[in-house]
Write an enzyme that holds these catalytic residues in place. Structure first.
Site, mmCIF file in Angstrom:
data_model
loop_
_atom_site.group_PDB
_atom_site.id
_atom_site.type_symbol
_atom_site.label_atom_id
_atom_site.label_comp_id
_atom_site.label_asym_id
_atom_site.label_seq_id
_atom_site.Cartn_x
_atom_site.Cartn_y
_atom_site.Cartn_z
ATOM 1 C CG ASP A 190 -3.105 -30.398 62.474
ATOM 2 O OD1 ASP A 190 -4.132 -30.854 62.646
ATOM 3 O OD2 ASP A 190 -1.951 -30.401 63.369
ATOM 4 C CE1 TYR A 203 -2.115 -24.780 69.116
ATOM 5 C CE2 TYR A 203 -2.451 -22.430 68.776
ATOM 6 C CZ TYR A 203 -1.785 -23.315 69.455
ATOM 7 O OH TYR A 203 -1.190 -23.188 70.699
ATOM 8 C CG HIS A 242 -3.572 -27.736 72.104
ATOM 9 N ND1 HIS A 242 -2.616 -28.657 72.813
ATOM 10 C CD2 HIS A 242 -3.115 -27.548 70.914
ATOM 11 C CE1 HIS A 242 -1.793 -28.616 72.004
ATOM 12 N NE2 HIS A 242 -1.882 -27.948 71.097
ATOM 13 N NE ARG A 273 2.129 -16.665 73.315
ATOM 14 C CZ ARG A 273 1.675 -18.147 72.776
ATOM 15 N NH1 ARG A 273 2.372 -18.584 72.040
ATOM 16 N NH2 ARG A 273 0.300 -18.303 72.791
ATOM 17 C CD GLU A 319 -0.234 -31.936 67.844
ATOM 18 O OE1 GLU A 319 0.557 -30.901 68.356
ATOM 19 O OE2 GLU A 319 -0.911 -31.649 66.929
ATOM 20 C CD GLU A 331 -4.599 -32.866 65.335
ATOM 21 O OE1 GLU A 331 -5.046 -32.637 64.067
ATOM 22 O OE2 GLU A 331 -3.290 -32.591 65.589
ATOM 23 C CG ASP A 390 -0.046 -33.514 62.951
ATOM 24 O OD1 ASP A 390 0.070 -33.950 61.872
ATOM 25 O OD2 ASP A 390 0.185 -32.262 63.369
ATOM 26 N NE ARG A 426 4.252 -31.367 70.958
ATOM 27 C CZ ARG A 426 2.993 -31.060 70.454
ATOM 28 N NH1 ARG A 426 3.122 -30.065 69.604
ATOM 29 N NH2 ARG A 426 2.162 -31.667 70.599
ATOM 30 C CD GLN A 453 5.414 -27.596 67.310
ATOM 31 O OE1 GLN A 453 5.271 -28.826 67.797
ATOM 32 N NE2 GLN A 453 4.302 -27.065 67.325
ATOM 33 C CE LYS A 501 2.928 -30.050 64.554
ATOM 34 N NZ LYS A 501 1.816 -30.671 65.771
ATOM 35 C CB THR A 503 -0.194 -37.044 59.588
ATOM 36 O OG1 THR A 503 0.445 -35.706 59.735
ATOM 37 C CG2 THR A 503 -1.616 -36.911 60.087
ATOM 38 C CB THR A 531 -3.729 -31.051 70.303
ATOM 39 O OG1 THR A 531 -2.903 -31.316 69.575
ATOM 40 C CG2 THR A 531 -3.818 -31.845 71.677
ATOM 41 C CD GLU A 588 -2.682 -29.682 75.867
ATOM 42 O OE1 GLU A 588 -3.757 -28.902 76.526
ATOM 43 O OE2 GLU A 588 -2.870 -30.170 74.849
#
Length: 404
Positions: A119, A121, A126, A135, A192, A194, A226, A230, A233, A246, A250, A337, A351
């Site tokens: 998978d 990113y 995203h 962050r 997610e 995808e 997917d 959260r 995670q 995860k 899926t 995503t 999001e």
């Protein structure tokens, strides 16, 4: 040769003569077999082969596409050309029509055996949104993000066909104001949206697959959800990546759309700055103009634009094999995503609700994360040759309460 099919329903719904996606289906009392969607029917390729209308009975009298996918691009092209001939030339109608089965009368199964699952990113929108959430005092993107397609290695054994119920996973989670974690069902279950591609032709150990060889190895594309926990995670992904958050599930769509069917959907991807290293450079535009929709309990929650993805599928494959990892038939690679610049483009609830701080409201329904009983559906279409739409079908799943 005419591009109109004598199958009356082929002109509507995205499963026309320009698509011809492959899947595996079954009827009551019969073994699974390979078929192709055309209009509101599935064309039984095992039956066609038994009647001598197409080659490859050993490929199609099977509960998996793997043998046909491994046969390679010449076999894929020859079979596609033959199917177009059979479905557009009315002279074949009398022999072919008995092998057309109404879709409402069949069960659609997982189309291929998954060898490995990766998978990525690859959406800048995203990745930047996640960076801003978690962050806020640093750059949104990590220094490596625009240098390589970031990914994690997932679990092939829990890739399920569309329609499979998804039990809420359990694991360790810790609230921000707690010193110690607790074990229990995830409180922040997410989807997610995808797009994935599946490998057909293997590659040798120690030799990567260059971007220009994408068509020689990749059989087609599927839709992917997917599922993600959260809260699990956030706790377990320090310092390594996702694991229990995860690996529980899926979901993939039942129809594999051939690469050849999406040629008209190829567009220029976003400009890449800095210029990628040599092994990631692509001489062709491999952005894909896929129009996606995500529904929660039948309400449209998002419309993620796949054309906005920063890293393209050939670049993902080139990077995944750049260290000499051999490609295997059935290897599944998901995009990560899919998101875009507007709120309605965001392809996950993390999001859409900004990590739970801005609840999503849909016709009287409010969500920060998924609740038991919620059904999530991801669907997509693309422009085809001559302006006809190409449907990628849909992938759906309903959340069940935790079983632990």
């Amino acid at each position: 040769m005419t591009t109109e099919s004598w199958v009356e329903s082929a002109a509507d719904g995205g499963f026309g003569i320009g698509n011809l996606p492959y899947g595996v289906f079954s009827r009551r009392g019969e073994l699974p077999r390979v078929g192709v969607a055309i209009g509101d029917r599935v064309l039984d390729l095992a039956g066609l082969s038994a009647d001598g209308l197409v080659d490859g009975r050993r490929w199609f009298a099977s509960g998996s596409l793997n043998a046909f996918m491994a046969a390679g691009r010449p076999a894929w092209r020859a079979n596609r050309d033959r199917l177009v001939e059979l479905l557009t030339n009315a002279g074949f109608r009398e022999r072919v029509e008995p092998h057309l089965v109404p879709l409402r009368d069949v069960g659609l199964l997982r189309p291929f055996e998954v060898a490995d699952y990766v998978d990525f990113y690859s959406s800048e929108y995203h990745a930047a949104n996640v960076g801003r959430m978690f962050r806020p005092d640093r750059e949104a993107l990590a220094p490596n993000w625009k240098r390589l397609p970031v990914a994690y290695h997932g679990r092939a054994g829990t890739v399920f066909p569309s329609g499979t119920p998804i039990a809420r996973p359990s694991g360790q989670r810790r609230a921000g104001d707690e010193d110690e974690p607790v074990f229990g069902p995830s409180l922040r279950l997410d989807f997610e949206a995808e797009v994935g591609f599946v490998a057909g032709v293997p590659s040798g150990t120690g030799r990567g697959v260059p971007t220009w060889a994408f068509r020689d190895h990749v059989f087609g594309f599927v839709l992917v959800n997917d599922w993600s926990a959260r809260d699990l995670q956030a706790w377990e992904s320090a310092p390594l990546g996702p694991f229990l958050s995860k690996s529980f599930a899926t979901s993939i769509s039942p129809w594999v759309v051939p690469v050849a069917a999406l040629e008209a959907a190829r567009v220029e991807p976003p400009a890449q700055d800095p210029e990628p290293l040599h092994y990631l450079r692509c001489d062709e535009p491999w952005g894909l103009d896929l129009r996606m929709e995500v529904l929660i309990n039948g309400r449209v929650a998002a419309r993620p634009p796949f054309a906005a993805m920063y890293w393209t599928s050939p670049q993902q494959l080139a990077h995944a094999t750049a260290n000499g990892t051999p490609l295997r038939t059935g290897d599944l690679f998901a995009s990560g995503t899919v998101s875009g610049p507007e709120r309605e483009h965001r392809g996950c609830l993390l999001e859409l609700s900004w990590n739970g701080r801005e609840p999503l409201e849909l016709d009287g329904m409010k969500r920060t994360f998924l609740e038991d009983g919620d059904t999530v559906t991801v669907r997509a279409s693309a422009p085809g040759a001559g302006g006809a739409a190409i449907s990628l079908g849909e992938v759906s799943g309903t959340v069940l309460p935790s079983r632990l």
